[in-house]
Design a protein around this motif. Structure first.
Motif, short mmCIF file in Angstrom:
data_model
loop_
_atom_site.label_atom_id
_atom_site.label_comp_id
_atom_site.label_asym_id
_atom_site.label_seq_id
_atom_site.Cartn_x
_atom_site.Cartn_y
_atom_site.Cartn_z
N THR A 118 -6.28 -7.81 -2.12
CA THR A 118 -7.61 -7.21 -2.04
C THR A 118 -8.62 -8.15 -1.37
O THR A 118 -9.82 -8.03 -1.61
N ASP A 167 -4.85 -2.97 4.23
CA ASP A 167 -5.33 -1.80 3.50
C ASP A 167 -5.47 -0.65 4.48
O ASP A 167 -5.51 -0.85 5.71
N VAL A 190 -10.35 -4.77 2.05
CA VAL A 190 -10.33 -3.42 1.49
C VAL A 190 -10.93 -2.45 2.49
O VAL A 190 -11.88 -2.78 3.20
N GLU A 232 0.87 -1.18 0.00
CA GLU A 232 0.00 0.00 0.00
C GLU A 232 0.90 1.22 0.00
O GLU A 232 1.78 1.35 0.86
#
Length: 361
Positions: free
Chosen positions: A196, A143, A199, A96
């Motif tokens: 993912t 995330d 999220v 990220e």
């Protein structure tokens, strides 16, 4: 079962949703081949890049096998190897990035193989900010809601999924209590396929998706991961099947893709959509679903409801928020991510043998 999975993987709210995205919206996918395509940007690497962070059309980071992290700041014309020193034995599966200088990468695996590293200078130096010490934990993805608050997801420990939280941009992490986490199903886990499986959305919202059990499920939080609700999904599940990727536009509208990675060319209940923040999910019929197992998904910036999904057998696009899909490429990618605004917006994909592409049309 986790060992089997590693081996297999290694080889705003929209406007009123009923008004904005009807089941057979005008401009739905199908009827013509979309004009999207992938422009490959050679990396000089042979690593498998399942970790991908798009910052904009010029800046992106990838992370993958052999502890490798690459960065581009010129739209993929050149890639810099900015790997953390001494990480050659690690499997990076998520990255990220907040900009061209600040990024956080996640290494996966049992016990101390699950680690988090952070850089503030474009990868010239890295700091290890988290190392899992529980031999039963296995972190899959992470995330961030913003540049400070983020979550990392581990497979169940003592019957519940585990969450690590940061409130300082990944400089430090705290294991959250599982008191507010629903019990896991027998055999349930998350897929570390594209970064993912978890999220984060606006405010303190976040979702994570599962497979491996008798049904896939989606967990959701509105308080930064302290408490979670869970909903069943109509998609496929099993030892190699489930939801591999989530993509949300705002707090309510989302898309899930997946299938069975042992059947990469088959759309086995491979996509679903939600209008209510993940409380309920509607299965996309097989004839309108992506054309095979898909491991990554992302909404395209600057569009109302365009979503891209990628997997080993190709890439699909939906022009109506995930209700119907059309394959536009047979390139092998594991991950896709979009970011940026206006002319700076861009979508990137990454995968095996060092492959990285930019979405063009």
């Amino acid at each position: 079962m986790k060992t089997l999975r590693i081996a297999a993987l290694a080889a705003g709210v929209l406007l009123a949703t009923s008004q904005l995205l009807p089941a057979h919206a005008a401009g739905a996918s199908g009827g013509h081949r979309p004009s999207y395509q992938w422009e490959l940007t050679p990396t000089g690497s042979t690593s498998q890049f399942r970790g991908l962070a798009a910052v904009n059309k010029d800046v992106a980071w990838v992370a993958g096998s052999a502890g490798q992290v690459l960065r581009t700041t010129n739209g993929g014309k050149a890639w810099q190897n900015v790997s953390p020193p001494g990480a050659e034995t690690l499997l990076f599966r998520d990255v990220e990035a907040f900009d061209a200088r600040r990024a956080v990468v996640l290494a996966i695996g049992p016990g101390e193989d699950s680690r988090v590293y952070r850089t503030e200078n474009g990868g010239r130096s890295w700091t290890e900010t988290f190392r899992n010490t529980d031999p039963n934990a296995f972190y899959d993805c992470l995330d961030f809601n913003n540049s400070r608050h983020g979550l990392a997801l581990s497979d169940p420990v003592d019957g519940k999924f585990r969450i690590a939280e940061t409130s300082n941009g990944g400089k430090s992490w705290q294991i959250q209590s599982t008191k507010g986490m629903p019990a896991a199903l027998p055999g349930e886990f998350a897929f570390a396929a594209s970064g993912t499986c978890l999220v984060a959305g606006p405010g303190r919202t976040a979702w994570f998706a599962t497979g491996g059990a008798d049904r896939p499920r989606v967990f959701r939080t509105v308080d930064g991961g302290r408490t979670w609700k869970v909903s069943d999904s109509p998609m496929a599940s099993g030892p190699a099947a489930g939801i591999f990727s989530l993509a949300f536009r705002g707090p309510l509208y989302g898309v899930a893709v997946g299938g069975d990675f042992e059947k990469p060319d088959q759309a086995v209940k491979a996509a679903s959509v939600t209008y209510d923040g993940g409380r309920t999910w509607r299965l996309v019929p097989a004839e309108q679903a992506p054309k095979g197992y898909r491991s990554g998904s992302a909404f395209v910036p600057g569009t109302l409801a365009t979503v891209v999904a990628v997997g080993p057998s190709g890439s699909d696009v939906s022009l109506n928020g995930g209700h119907s899909w059309t394959q536009f490429s047979d390139a092998n990618f594991d991950s896709v991510e979009c970011a940026g605004h206006g002319p700076q917006a861009g979508c990137w994909a990454s995968g095996a043998k060092g492959a990285v592409g930019r979405l063009t049309r």
